[in-house]
Design an enzyme around this catalytic site. Structure first.
Site: not given
Length: 231
Positions: A14, A38, A177, A206
């Site tokens: 996503v 991360k 998103n 966008p």
């Protein structure tokens, strides 16, 4: 003390890493000390410095505060599969306690903004009993949810928010998103999410076919300014 957020996605694919890196880029351009973590990543490539994860390298590249790769991504699994399965196949065991310890070390740094990126969706398993949701719970990090705007996003977003709140994690807001440029009824879906999620929409992004972090960062600069002005 600076702001700290956990960045989660409604699903894999996503644009969670893209958004996290763009938030760092926008913060860096604003003159803020920022870094991204991360804590666990599955999927590695061989480099001159050893095995590296592409997403973690992206966070390192767009942060303004220098951290060693091992601080950004303390647990790296070579296979690009579900982390708990990759760990089992590598003879390792993931634990929330270890990941929390790694993150707390970085949280002591003098940062204006620290973003801790999850892996996949909210309920990604770490082992047979723990999920990655333990990380924001134990670190008391509010969550920014990245919603991939495509068919099925309403269900994924509502279920994710339900789980986040059930775990007692504050939802700072969500980012729309647009991952599918041809999505039917985009505005109607966005309006439904705004009405039903019960959390503020922080930004609307966008479609970015080339994964242009700098261009996305420009869309996120107003959001970053609002957030960091309050710290």
């Amino acid at each position: 003390m600076g702001l700290r957020f956990f960045v989660a996605g409604t699903d894999t694919g996503v644009g969670k890493t893209h958004v996290t890196a763009a938030l760092l880029e926008a913060s860096a351009r604003g003159g803020y000390r920022c870094a991204g973590l991360k804590p666990v990543a599955a999927g590695a490539e061989s480099t001159a410095e050893g095995l590296r994860n592409e997403d973690a390298l992206l966070l390192q590249r767009h942060a303004s505060y220098p951290l060693a790769y091992e601080q950004i991504n303390p647990v790296l699994l070579e296979e690009a599969i579900a982390p708990h399965i990759a760990a089992e196949r590598a003879g390792k065991r993931l634990s929330a306690e270890r990941l929390v310890g790694y993150c707390r070390g970085v949280m002591m740094q003098p940062l204006d903004l620290l973003l801790v990126e999850g892996a996949g969706g909210w309920r990604v398993p770490l082992n047979s009993v723990e999920t990655l949701a333990e990380l924001p719970k134990r670190l008391q990090l509010p969550c920014i949810l990245v919603v991939g705007m495509r068919l099925g996003c309403i269900n994924h977003a509502l279920l994710s928010v339900e789980a986040i709140r059930a775990d007692g994690v504050p939802l700072a807001g969500w980012i729309a998103n647009r991952v599918d440029p041809g999505m039917d009824c985009y505005q109607e879906n966005r309006d439904t999410l705004t009405r039903m999620l019960g959390a503020p929409p922080l930004a609307e992004l966008p479609f970015s076919p080339q994964g242009d972090i700098v261009a996305t960062a420009q869309h996120l600069e107003p959001m970053v300014s609002r957030l960091l002005a309050k710290k």
